[in-house]
Design an enzyme around this catalytic site. Structure first.
Site, short mmCIF file in Angstrom:
data_model
loop_
_atom_site.label_atom_id
_atom_site.label_comp_id
_atom_site.label_asym_id
_atom_site.label_seq_id
_atom_site.Cartn_x
_atom_site.Cartn_y
_atom_site.Cartn_z
N HIS A 105 -11.79 -5.33 8.04
CA HIS A 105 -12.48 -5.11 6.76
C HIS A 105 -13.71 -4.24 6.92
CE1 HIS A 105 -9.88 -8.45 5.72
NE2 HIS A 105 -10.19 -8.33 4.46
N GLU A 146 0.81 -1.22 0.00
CA GLU A 146 0.00 0.00 0.00
C GLU A 146 0.84 1.27 0.00
OE1 GLU A 146 -0.49 -2.59 2.00
OE2 GLU A 146 -2.34 -3.39 1.12
#
Ligand SMILES: Cc1ncc(C[n+]2csc(CCOP(=O)(O)OP(=O)(O)O)c2C)c(N)n1
Lengths: 325, 343
Positions: A129, A60
């Site tokens: 999540h 990321e």
């Protein structure tokens, strides 16, 4: 005009961005071959090729840092972070570089890029999540933060974000990806960043929300209507820059305000709304502002999520409390 | 380790640079050393904020920047003023930035150098993206990024090396191994025998050079730049050098290293060996040296004046470069900031 889900509207918006702007490139984990874990980029690599829709290694910070360089070099990268909870490895890049380069170079270099992040709970996902940590990005000077709740807005705000001269954090409500449908203009269109939408006019209380929680907020307005309460519903759509004028005008009109979000309460966006109302519209208030939010806890897993996410009942109860105050 | 010019000024093999070019680069090294010493002095007088001196690293920075094309991208860090100047960044802006004026972060339009990175490691990725943009637009430019030995322990070093190699991008990773990351010696930073060998893990060439050897640095970097420009991907260069001064003006190196070690490295001074080389070819005289030093001083003092004379500071500046167009909440806050000082 076709009836599209939010996911389809985003897909169409990305497709049109790629077609219209040769400098747009989509980057992310699994965005190419599989079309992303939520299929938002479905079919785009087939049409535009692997140089425009780029599968990246799992990195990321690397994706955002590299996209930053691309943006400084004149491209318009659109980054997909697979889930908001995985944006933290890129946090340094976003806060220290993406958000600051215009300032530290006094406008000479800019990072016009979009960082898309699916966010929010309600689908019983694995740990990390279901995050809704928009406050972190809202609190970072130099970023714009956009959160659509409807397919047409999603497409229009995405187009604006791609064309914006500054970096935009684009939050996508996971649980609404396929839960809302509406007609979406076929042609490219933009919805301006920084404009809230008064979705429903009312006179007794203002319900303010954005993104995923708009669903429950709309339902709460229906329930209130059945009980004879006229709720005005404001979909903020953009958190930075905030449409303070529309927000305050609504609160001044109704004299009551309930803010709804699934993010934790302390220093959540509701705190900003309440503070703004206190500073600028205190004397129009007929009741203290109310916040209906997630708790200051870790987002629970599937079996307890129902106790965490604000429910229609909690929103209705909060609105009714403002009316009896 | 590649060495072409020994500390005593002997060339191993054919000199890779003409005497004329060597003279020009020697002149540049005298200029950057003058700048560096001037900045350290200004800091002592409270005219600069913290300063990170680079004395000892002149050959590494001048030699690696010299083979770049003017439009090549450079992404460097706080200690790399010499390399940035070589790539066109004006003295007065390098100084202004160090006085604490953001306007020093804005290079002139034709200069493709990003403002120096203060975070260790994050900026290497930016060079990767810039190289990508060059390829996207079919430009001939490559990107070079400067970082220290400490930065190779950051996760972003790994991500940048990996991504540049995976996508075959035209990046030169230029590591100045100056033996310390503040107090942490290079040997404690990594178990790798050399930093150059880390390149193997990413599938790119890695070269270790004597970083105090102008000829070796120039040669290795020129090769890496050629490779990048030809589309043959990235290279890692480790320039083995030494920071003779403190980490910054607020550091006390006596806490972590012996003066005898510093003395040893002084004997490997990057300017001295070039001076001997030139002198042996009748291309250096004490008069020339004196003239260079005077010219450099005058030029840098002039730049200090320019930097310190930049006016127009005030609350409004803080708000000036947040967004392309100032959003309403910042318009309000700016008005409030101006009112707070009676404007
Ligand atoms: C991400 C980050 N962590 C820590 C620091 C504080 N810091 C500044 S310089 C430095 C050491 C860097 O050493 P090295 O990469 O070898 O470069 P050098 O300073 O020797 O040129 C540290 C730890 C920082 N600026 N950024």
């Amino acid at each position: 005009m076709a009836v599209l889900t939010l996911a389809q509207a985003l897909n169409q918006g990305l497709e049109q961005a790629l077609a219209e702007h040769p400098e747009v490139v989509i980057l992310g984990e699994d965005v190419g071959r599989t079309g992303g874990v939520f299929r938002i980029t479905d079919g785009l690599q087939r049409r535009f090729g692997p140089e425009r829709v780029v599968d990246t290694p799992v990195a990321e910070s690397g994706i955002v840092g590299m996209a930053f360089g691309m943006a400084v070099g004149g491209m318009r990268p659109v980054v997909e972070i697979q889930f908001m909870g995985f944006s933290y490895p890129a946090f340094d890049q976003i806060v220290n570089h993406v958000a600051r380069i215009r300032n530290r170079s006094r406008h000479r270099f800019t990072a016009p890029m979009v960082i898309r992040m699916p966010y929010g709970g309600g689908i019983g996902a694995a740990e990390h999540h279901s995050e809704s940590t928009e406050t972190i990005y809202v609190h970072t000077p130099g970023l714009k933060v956009v959160v659509p709740s409807r397919p047409a807005d999603a497409k229009g705000l995405l187009a604006s974000a791609v064309e914006d001269p500054d970096p935009v954090i684009f939050l996508e409500p996971i649980r609404l990806y396929r839960a809302v449908r509406e007609t979406v203009p076929e042609d490219p269109h933009t919805v301006p960043i920084g404009e809230a939408s008064i979705e429903r006019e009312g006179t007794d209380v203002t319900l303010v929300s954005y993104g995923a929680m708009m669903k429950e907020t709309r339902q709460a307005a229906e329930v209130l209507a059945e009980r004879g309460v006229s709720a005005e519903v404001v979909d903020l759509r953009t958190l930075v820059p905030l449409d303070t004028d529309r927000l305050l005008a609504s609160v001044e009109k109704t004299g009551r305000v309930v803010v709804v979000h699934e993010a934790p309460r302390t220093l959540g966006f509701g705190a900003e709304v309440a503070a703004l109302v206190a500073e600028r519209a205190l004397y129009s208030l007929q009741a203290p502002p109310k916040r209906v939010t997630g708790w200051d806890t870790v987002v629970p897993l599937k079996k307890s999520e129902q106790y965490y996410l604000p429910s229609v009942g909690r929103i209705v109860a909060a609105a009714e409390e403002t009316l009896t105050a | 380790m590649l060495q072409l010019l020994t500390p005593s000024g002997d060339v191993l093999g054919e000199p890779p640079l003409s005497v004329d070019l060597t003279r020009r680069l020697y002149r540049a090294m005298v200029y950057v050393r003058t700048f560096d010493r001037k900045c350290a002095a200004l800091q002592k007088q409270g005219r600069l904020a913290t300063y990170a001196p680079f004395e000892g690293q002149e050959a590494a920075q001048v030699g690696s920047a010299a083979p770049l094309d003017p439009e090549d991208w450079m992404v460097a860090s706080y200690r790399d003023a010499a390399a940035m100047w070589m790539q066109g960044y004006p003295w007065e802006l390098l100084i202004a930035w160090r006085t604490g004026d953001e306007r020093g972060g804005r290079p002139p339009e034709h200069v493709s150098v990003l403002p120096p990175s203060i975070t260790v490691g994050g900026h290497m990725l930016h060079a990767v993206g810039l190289a990508w943009s060059a390829r996207h637009f079919g430009e001939e430019r490559i990107a070079i990024t400067y970082f220290g030995d400490g930065a190779t322990s950051e996760g972003d070093f790994h991500e940048a090396m990996n991504l540049a190699a995976v996508y075959g991008l035209g990046v030169v990773f230029f590591c100045q191994n100056n033996q310390y990351a503040i107090s942490m010696p290079r040997t404690a930073q990594t178990r790798s025998e050399t930093i150059a060998e880390k390149a193997i893990a990413y599938g790119m060439p890695g070269v270790q050079v004597d970083g105090n050897d102008l000829f070796a640095v120039f040669t290795a970097t020129a090769e890496a730049i050629d490779r990048a420009r030809a589309g043959d991907g990235p290279t890692l260069i480790e320039a083995v050098t030494y920071r003779l001064g403190p980490h910054t003006t607020s550091d006390d190196p006596s806490r972590y290293r012996e003066e005898s070690e510093v003395e040893q490295w002084r004997r490997r001074d990057p300017l001295e060996r070039v001076r001997i080389f030139l002198s042996e070819r009748d291309a250096w005289t004490p008069e020339w040296q004196e003239r260079l030093e005077t010219e450099a001083s005058t030029e840098i003092e002039r730049a200090v004046e320019l930097a310190e004379g930049m006016d127009g500071l005030g609350p409004a500046r803080i708000f000036e470069a947040m967004f392309d167009e100032l959003p309403p909440h910042l318009v309000d806050q700016r008005a409030e900031a101006l009112r707070s000082v009676g404007q």
